[in-house]
Design a protein around this motif. Structure first.
Motif: not given
Length: 86
Positions: A76-77, A79-81, A83
């Motif tokens: 998740r971390s 992908c928040s940047k 993916c």
């Protein structure tokens, strides 16, 4: 993109993909590779790689619930940047 890799002689790529699907883990592809080329100390090993196949995170062995949660948090971390690089 999620790719499962199985060492030659253990399970076929098709068997690995089927096993993961039975456990709710969907992968885009499955491959087989000689064990020594995998560069891991044991199986199961879970790696998160970037688009250049650099290892961003690695876990070896059966995962505890906390480790599973850690994997999800890491994905998740990342992908928040964005993916697209994974």
């Amino acid at each position: 993109k999620v790719v499962a890799v199985a060492p030659f002689g253990k399970k076929t790529a098709t068997e690995v993909k089927s096993y993961l699907a039975q456990h709710g883990v969907m992968v885009d592809a499955a491959e087989e590779m000689p064990y020594e080329k995998l560069g891991v100390r044991g199986t199961p090993t879970l790696m998160i790689l970037d688009g250049s196949r650099r290892v961003l995170a690695l876990w070896t062995g059966s995962l505890s619930t906390e480790q599973e949660n850690e994997v999800v948090r890491k994905i998740r971390s990342l992908c928040s940047k964005g993916c697209k690089d994974l």
